[in-house]
Write a protein that holds these residues in place. Structure first.
Motif, short mmCIF file in Angstrom:
data_model
loop_
_atom_site.label_atom_id
_atom_site.label_comp_id
_atom_site.label_asym_id
_atom_site.label_seq_id
_atom_site.Cartn_x
_atom_site.Cartn_y
_atom_site.Cartn_z
N ARG A 281 -2.02 88.64 1.28
CA ARG A 281 -3.46 88.65 1.03
C ARG A 281 -4.21 87.79 2.03
O ARG A 281 -5.30 88.14 2.49
N ARG A 282 -3.64 86.64 2.40
CA ARG A 282 -4.27 85.79 3.42
C ARG A 282 -4.34 86.50 4.77
O ARG A 282 -5.32 86.38 5.50
N ALA A 285 -7.11 88.96 4.57
CA ALA A 285 -8.40 88.25 4.56
C ALA A 285 -8.79 87.78 5.97
O ALA A 285 -9.97 87.72 6.31
N GLU A 289 -10.36 92.08 5.51
CA GLU A 289 -9.98 93.20 4.68
C GLU A 289 -9.64 92.71 3.28
O GLU A 289 -8.77 91.83 3.12
N ALA A 290 -10.29 93.22 2.29
CA ALA A 290 -10.01 92.83 0.92
C ALA A 290 -8.69 93.38 0.48
O ALA A 290 -8.35 94.54 0.76
#
Length: 291
Positions: A281-282, A285, A289-290
């Motif tokens: 997720r990082r 990000a 990008e979500a």
């Protein structure tokens, strides 16, 4: 606000500013502190204030490094530069989070006077330049609402503790500064703000800069200070995820989304768990990008 490459620009040099504004840095830090001679402080302050009045579109964030509190110049700096167009401040030689609270109070008043929404101006700090600061790195969590990043510095700390050098013969940091670097990284992670690596002084050594940046990103830093325009492209490249990393991050996120009750799952014969999901997720990000 992306804090991947942050380029210092002397506040009294319009020529250097003109060059710096086109090199692709995420942040330009107009400096009122170390790169400006005492006799030029007032002129630099006025020039930076004038540059802020230029409302032309820009693709970088406008930060100003103020003079530290012990100079007696900080309030004059803030009074001159807190105006529409200012995105953030880099505060040097802080002793801990109490200094951010103090700056925050000043900003509340100055933003109101300038007709800016309260909270507009963000704060990054050089968190390791005094001996007292080393004992206060845990104070930044929970983070002040304005705090966006922590970076570290070795030169002022070396002078403060009386070190004769801060580098080994091979160029590696000596132990006190390895500790400062690591503690800054931990403090930023604890506060949930960007960990920004310190400058690489040898701007004529692009290979050394690239190796150092890759090591910094490996360790957890998400950006770096630049002291020369030629360093920006290398910093941007090294602190941006590769296509392969982005593709793998998407696969991990998608796999966990498809199995919301799973704590561990396999992809291509390798096991992935929740820490891998957080890292994925990082990565996404970092490119906006979500997940």
């Amino acid at each position: 606000m992306r804090l991947r490459s942050l380029l210092f620009v002397p506040g009294d040099s319009e020529r250097k500013f003109a060059k710096a504004s086109g090199v692709g840095a995420d942040v330009l830090i107009l400096d009122l502190e170390d790169s400006v001679a005492p006799s030029q402080k007032e002129r630099a302050r006025a020039q930076v204030a004038e540059l802020l009045d230029d409302r032309a579109a820009r693709d970088w964030a406008f930060f100003v490094r103020t003079n530290p509190f012990d100079t007696g110049l900080t309030l004059d700096d803030l009074a001159a530069v807190v105006k529409p167009g200012l995105d953030g401040l880099l505060i040097p030689k802080v002793d801990g989070a109490q200094d951010i609270v103090r700056i925050g109070h000043y900003l509340d008043a100055l933003e109101a006077k300038a007709g800016m929404p309260v909270g507009t101006v963000k704060i990054a700090v050089v968190a390791t330049e005094t001996p007292a600061a080393m004992f206060a790195l845990g104070s930044y969590a929970p983070a002040h609402p304005r705090l966006v990043g922590l970076t570290w510095g070795a030169e002022d700390l070396a002078a403060a503790i009386g070190a004769t050098d801060n580098k080994e013969a091979d160029g590696a940091w000596t132990r006190p500064y390895q500790q400062a670097r690591s503690m800054c990284l931990y403090a930023a992670a604890s506060a949930g703000v960007a960990p920004i690596d310190t400058l690489y002084a040898d701007f004529r050594n692009p290979e050394g800069l690239e190796q150092s940046c890759r090591e910094a990103r490996r360790d957890g830093f998400t950006g770096r200070i630049a002291i020369h325009p030629d360093q920006v492209a290398t910093i941007n490249h090294c602190f941006s995820p590769s296509e392969a990393e982005v593709a793998m991050a998407r696969r991990i996120v998608d796999a966990f989304a498809a199995a919301p009750d799973a704590g561990t799952l396999g992809i291509d014969g390798k096991m992935y768990d929740i820490p891998h999901l957080k890292a994925a997720r990082r990565t996404l990000a970092a490119i906006g990008e979500a997940a």
